[in-house]
Design a protein around this motif. Sequence first.
Motif, PDB file in Angstrom:
ATOM      1  N   GLY A 277     -14.375  -0.781  14.895  1.00 44.58           N
ATOM      2  CA  GLY A 277     -15.690  -0.168  14.749  1.00 44.58           C
ATOM      3  C   GLY A 277     -15.706   1.104  13.940  1.00 44.58           C
ATOM      4  O   GLY A 277     -16.667   1.888  14.016  1.00 44.58           O
ATOM      5  N   ARG A 278     -14.668   1.336  13.147  1.00 48.53           N
ATOM      6  CA  ARG A 278     -14.587   2.541  12.329  1.00 48.53           C
ATOM      7  C   ARG A 278     -13.851   2.222  11.022  1.00 48.53           C
ATOM      8  O   ARG A 278     -13.093   1.238  10.949  1.00 48.53           O
ATOM      9  CB  ARG A 278     -13.826   3.638  13.098  1.00 48.53           C
ATOM     10  N   PRO A 279     -14.043   3.041   9.996  1.00 45.10           N
ATOM     11  CA  PRO A 279     -13.302   2.809   8.751  1.00 45.10           C
ATOM     12  C   PRO A 279     -11.795   2.916   8.970  1.00 45.10           C
ATOM     13  O   PRO A 279     -11.326   3.728   9.777  1.00 45.10           O
ATOM     14  CB  PRO A 279     -13.803   3.919   7.823  1.00 45.10           C
ATOM     15  N   VAL A 280     -11.038   2.106   8.246  1.00 53.60           N
ATOM     16  CA  VAL A 280      -9.579   2.080   8.355  1.00 53.60           C
ATOM     17  C   VAL A 280      -8.986   2.330   6.976  1.00 53.60           C
ATOM     18  O   VAL A 280      -9.309   1.622   6.017  1.00 53.60           O
ATOM     19  CB  VAL A 280      -9.073   0.736   8.910  1.00 53.60           C
ATOM     20  N   LYS A 281      -8.109   3.331   6.887  1.00 57.04           N
ATOM     21  CA  LYS A 281      -7.530   3.713   5.603  1.00 57.04           C
ATOM     22  C   LYS A 281      -6.020   3.524   5.613  1.00 57.04           C
ATOM     23  O   LYS A 281      -5.346   3.874   6.580  1.00 57.04           O
ATOM     24  CB  LYS A 281      -7.859   5.181   5.287  1.00 57.04           C
ATOM     25  N   TRP A 282      -5.519   2.968   4.497  1.00 60.69           N
ATOM     26  CA  TRP A 282      -4.069   2.835   4.286  1.00 60.69           C
ATOM     27  C   TRP A 282      -3.731   3.260   2.868  1.00 60.69           C
ATOM     28  O   TRP A 282      -4.388   2.851   1.918  1.00 60.69           O
ATOM     29  CB  TRP A 282      -3.618   1.393   4.495  1.00 60.69           C
ATOM     30  N   THR A 283      -2.727   4.093   2.736  1.00 60.56           N
ATOM     31  CA  THR A 283      -2.200   4.476   1.425  1.00 60.56           C
ATOM     32  C   THR A 283      -0.687   4.295   1.451  1.00 60.56           C
ATOM     33  O   THR A 283      -0.012   4.805   2.346  1.00 60.56           O
ATOM     34  CB  THR A 283      -2.536   5.941   1.088  1.00 60.56           C
ATOM     35  N   ALA A 284      -0.175   3.563   0.483  1.00 60.99           N
ATOM     36  CA  ALA A 284       1.255   3.285   0.452  1.00 60.99           C
ATOM     37  C   ALA A 284       2.049   4.534   0.127  1.00 60.99           C
ATOM     38  O   ALA A 284       1.658   5.334  -0.725  1.00 60.99           O
ATOM     39  CB  ALA A 284       1.561   2.207  -0.581  1.00 60.99           C
ATOM     40  N   GLN A 285       3.161   4.693   0.816  1.00 60.21           N
ATOM     41  CA  GLN A 285       4.155   5.653   0.381  1.00 60.21           C
ATOM     42  C   GLN A 285       4.920   5.032  -0.790  1.00 60.21           C
ATOM     43  O   GLN A 285       4.959   3.823  -0.956  1.00 60.21           O
ATOM     44  CB  GLN A 285       5.114   5.981   1.522  1.00 60.21           C
ATOM     45  N   ARG A 286       5.543   5.873  -1.604  1.00 58.05           N
ATOM     46  CA  ARG A 286       6.243   5.335  -2.768  1.00 58.05           C
ATOM     47  C   ARG A 286       7.339   4.359  -2.355  1.00 58.05           C
ATOM     48  O   ARG A 286       7.503   3.300  -2.968  1.00 58.05           O
ATOM     49  CB  ARG A 286       6.828   6.475  -3.609  1.00 58.05           C
ATOM     50  N   SER A 287       8.072   4.666  -1.318  1.00 52.67           N
ATOM     51  CA  SER A 287       9.118   3.741  -0.872  1.00 52.67           C
ATOM     52  C   SER A 287       8.524   2.422  -0.402  1.00 52.67           C
ATOM     53  O   SER A 287       9.144   1.359  -0.544  1.00 52.67           O
ATOM     54  CB  SER A 287       9.943   4.377   0.248  1.00 52.67           C
ATOM     55  N   GLU A 288       7.319   2.474   0.154  1.00 48.69           N
ATOM     56  CA  GLU A 288       6.618   1.271   0.582  1.00 48.69           C
ATOM     57  C   GLU A 288       6.214   0.437  -0.624  1.00 48.69           C
ATOM     58  O   GLU A 288       6.299  -0.796  -0.614  1.00 48.69           O
ATOM     59  CB  GLU A 288       5.386   1.683   1.392  1.00 48.69           C
ATOM     60  N   SER A 289       5.792   1.109  -1.684  1.00 48.72           N
ATOM     61  CA  SER A 289       5.415   0.399  -2.901  1.00 48.72           C
ATOM     62  C   SER A 289       6.593  -0.366  -3.491  1.00 48.72           C
ATOM     63  O   SER A 289       6.432  -1.478  -4.013  1.00 48.72           O
ATOM     64  CB  SER A 289       4.874   1.380  -3.947  1.00 48.72           C
ATOM     65  N   PHE A 290       7.766   0.213  -3.433  1.00 49.97           N
ATOM     66  CA  PHE A 290       8.953  -0.447  -3.966  1.00 49.97           C
ATOM     67  C   PHE A 290       9.176  -1.810  -3.322  1.00 49.97           C
ATOM     68  O   PHE A 290       9.647  -2.745  -3.964  1.00 49.97           O
ATOM     69  CB  PHE A 290      10.191   0.430  -3.755  1.00 49.97           C
ATOM     70  N   MET A 291       8.834  -1.935  -2.041  1.00 51.45           N
ATOM     71  CA  MET A 291       9.141  -3.183  -1.348  1.00 51.45           C
ATOM     72  C   MET A 291       7.904  -3.975  -0.943  1.00 51.45           C
ATOM     73  O   MET A 291       8.011  -4.933  -0.181  1.00 51.45           O
ATOM     74  CB  MET A 291      10.002  -2.901  -0.107  1.00 51.45           C
ATOM     75  N   THR A 292       6.726  -3.612  -1.478  1.00 56.15           N
ATOM     76  CA  THR A 292       5.535  -4.417  -1.184  1.00 56.15           C
ATOM     77  C   THR A 292       4.718  -4.761  -2.427  1.00 56.15           C
ATOM     78  O   THR A 292       4.040  -5.785  -2.441  1.00 56.15           O
ATOM     79  CB  THR A 292       4.610  -3.710  -0.169  1.00 56.15           C
ATOM     80  N   ASP A 293       4.738  -3.922  -3.455  1.00 53.92           N
ATOM     81  CA  ASP A 293       4.056  -4.286  -4.694  1.00 53.92           C
ATOM     82  C   ASP A 293       4.781  -5.470  -5.321  1.00 53.92           C
ATOM     83  O   ASP A 293       6.017  -5.525  -5.326  1.00 53.92           O
ATOM     84  CB  ASP A 293       4.081  -3.121  -5.692  1.00 53.92           C
ATOM     85  N   ALA A 294       4.031  -6.420  -5.863  1.00 56.12           N
ATOM     86  CA  ALA A 294       4.658  -7.586  -6.480  1.00 56.12           C
ATOM     87  C   ALA A 294       5.595  -7.153  -7.600  1.00 56.12           C
ATOM     88  O   ALA A 294       5.234  -6.341  -8.447  1.00 56.12           O
ATOM     89  CB  ALA A 294       3.589  -8.526  -7.028  1.00 56.12           C
ATOM     90  N   HIS A 295       6.794  -7.691  -7.593  1.00 58.59           N
ATOM     91  CA  HIS A 295       7.763  -7.405  -8.653  1.00 58.59           C
ATOM     92  C   HIS A 295       7.481  -8.295  -9.866  1.00 58.59           C
ATOM     93  O   HIS A 295       6.652  -9.199  -9.805  1.00 58.59           O
ATOM     94  CB  HIS A 295       9.182  -7.647  -8.139  1.00 58.59           C
ATOM     95  N   GLY A 296       8.184  -8.015 -10.957  1.00 53.03           N
ATOM     96  CA  GLY A 296       7.965  -8.767 -12.189  1.00 53.03           C
ATOM     97  C   GLY A 296       9.238  -9.401 -12.727  1.00 53.03           C
ATOM     98  O   GLY A 296      10.361  -9.027 -12.372  1.00 53.03           O
TER      99      GLY A 296
END
Length: 789
Positions: A277-296
């Motif tokens: 019932g409230r807004p939910v915010k998530w911002t990736a930490q850089r280390s999180e981006s390394f292992m969750t952003d799609a690789h190429g």
Amino acid sequence: MPKDQGIGASTKRREDVRFLTGKGRYTDDINLRGQTHCVFVRSQVAHGRINAIDTSAAEAMPGVIKVFTSADFAGKGGVPCGWQIHDKQGNPMLEPKHPILAEGKARYVGDAIAAVIAETLEQARDAAEAVVIDIEELPAVVDMKAAVAGGALVHDEVGSNLCYDWGFIEDNKGAVDAAIKSAHHVTTLELVNNRLIPNAMEPRAAIGDYNSASDDYTLYTTSQNPHVIRLLMGAFVLGIPEHKLRVIAPDVGGGFGSKIFHYVEEAFVTHAAKVVGRPVKWTAQRSESFMTDAHGRDHVTKIELALDKDGHFLAIRTETYANMGAYLSTFASSVPTYLHGTLMAGNYKTPHIYVNVKAVFTNTVPVDAYRGAGRPEATFQLERVIDKAAREMGIDPIEIRRRNFVQPNEFPYQTPVAVAYDTGNYQATMDKLVQIADIAGFEGRRAESAKKGLLRGLGVNCYIEACGIAPSNLVGQLGARAGLYESATVRVNATGGIVVMTGSHSHGQGHETTFPQVVAEMIGIPEAQVEIVHGDTANVPMGMGTYGSRSLAVGGSAIVRATNKIIAKAKKIAAHLMEASEGDIELKDGKFSVAGTDKSVDWGSVCLAAYVPHNYPLAELEPGLEETAFYDPSNFTYPAGAYACEVEVDPGTGKVTICSFAAADDFGNVINPMIVEGQVHGGLAQGIGQAMLEAAAYDANGQLLSGSYMDYAMPRADDVPFYMVDHSCQTPCTHNPLGVKGCGEAGAIGSPPAVVNAVIDALQRGGHKHVTHIDMPVSPVRVWSAMQG
């Protein structure tokens, strides 16, 4: 004198005013009333069976609102893949579910298993540490060939790690095999296209919001195509009607492909906002981006090139293993197939081509489109094997390419891999490269390097890319699950100002500058009168976003169509105001005039008449001045070019230094030369980064060894030279109204083989004849080891 406005002018980027003064508005800058914070609990093993999740301790901690697990998403769909590939036998690819939170098993390090929502980010982080997961570690499979040969199953329910075994074009195979068997010479090369991590300046972020009064959802997200996120998430994951779901992508700090896709975090915060019932915010930490952003990238390829005695290409045969990672990302399946196989002809007349791709699931981060997406992989294979063939046959690398170019009088040219090039002049770009790179002076520069004890090498290559991805009817036949058109609405207000609402999305391309240049040129008004709106599904008709160098070729063409509708209606109004025939009305420099007379009326007066219809042809026209257009291109566009790189290699250490880099590109008509040059510079830096520095590395257990900037080497200013860039060789695209081809990915496509070709040339000239290939990145240890034999 250069133009100072309109098409062809190097207008300064208007968006840079807010970016350089810290006034950009990114997703993480947005804070909603009552906002909560989300932290994901991610798997620390690459492959593990989830036996139990104990959230009780976390739920009891201060500020914790709720802890989610996969049970909270029962009945919800998985994140879908946007492109279905069929194998050589016509069977659809294996398509296991990609759940929002891991169900039953974790399949890569970083896979989201649970999520904590709390009042503050610090409280959410603390509680995430208290979530206890009973996970039974299973054998992980990282190597693609081992995965296919019987390694641990990533998805038990589909029974195989082979997503598909694709042959293109299957009818070509017999002719290719025969040509290779009977050829005068066959060059074979096995190579790796190294896995990359995108590393945009802005990490991904998402905010979900739910309005219980209207039953409306809003998602703020770092996305390159908000409409596609709305479609995929609403229809296939959460079951939200599109008219009840708004997706906003504000300023986005770079994407390079990694922000095209629909990620689980976006679906999570959208659903969770309604639950809590409230807004939910998530911002990736850089280390999180390394292992969750799609690789190429991440391809392993064997390529064979057959030639006759004079060095003419007869046939190409390739076999590639393409890593999909643990799940199918949005465009993952199309990258090693239709974005790769269709480019294996390159700039050359090769009669017979056959491409085989085996797409493989492994316990690694999902792999998807990264700047160039399939075209860099094709170019690297082709241009490396051509260079090797030239050495084996004793033919100059430039000369062997010239002998095989498609000639200017042969366009349109139908390749043996489905696509048809509409226009080009590869001889001209090579001529320009020879000039700007001062190829004639290379031997003198090599002698100077030798005096310093350094080995100097020259690498040359060509590239072509298919971009402006389209048309919808074709890509639909090839498996795309969405149309690839673009839309635009042009709204003129009563005082002559214009708002252009485009389905394209800008995350560094300069749309807010270049799109007004096009509209201002068409009407003859100052660019300052044109405003660009993008990135909000509530304000823009259906759009397909920005990727594949499609912004101007597809999005700009939609704007041209809508603007032409505006001009057509405005001419009717002007004709009425001047009591003239519509056919006699001309528009130039913001003024409507009657041909052959001194009668005229300015743009502002016509716009005012449209909204203050005191003297208006109401019987013929309704008031107002607003038009919408959709543009679905009839073909891809085909930018092409020739690149040259010079390097020095220290024989004592293997260190490679790039001394110079020249790029001669054909982008068709150029809207803003300064922005084009900047796009090329950025692409070259990314391509050089792949060639010399970057590589995502996993150990045998699926642990990401390059999970931070301590272990993943990004190019710095001192790793790249000052570039010599030219785009004067322009053969306009024949099938879009602007004659543009796209420039955003060219540098990343053409530069990696140029660097590697230069390193091999340096070693060969330095007496190391046994070194015929070094896989990227050409790091000092790899170069030194190759020299030692």
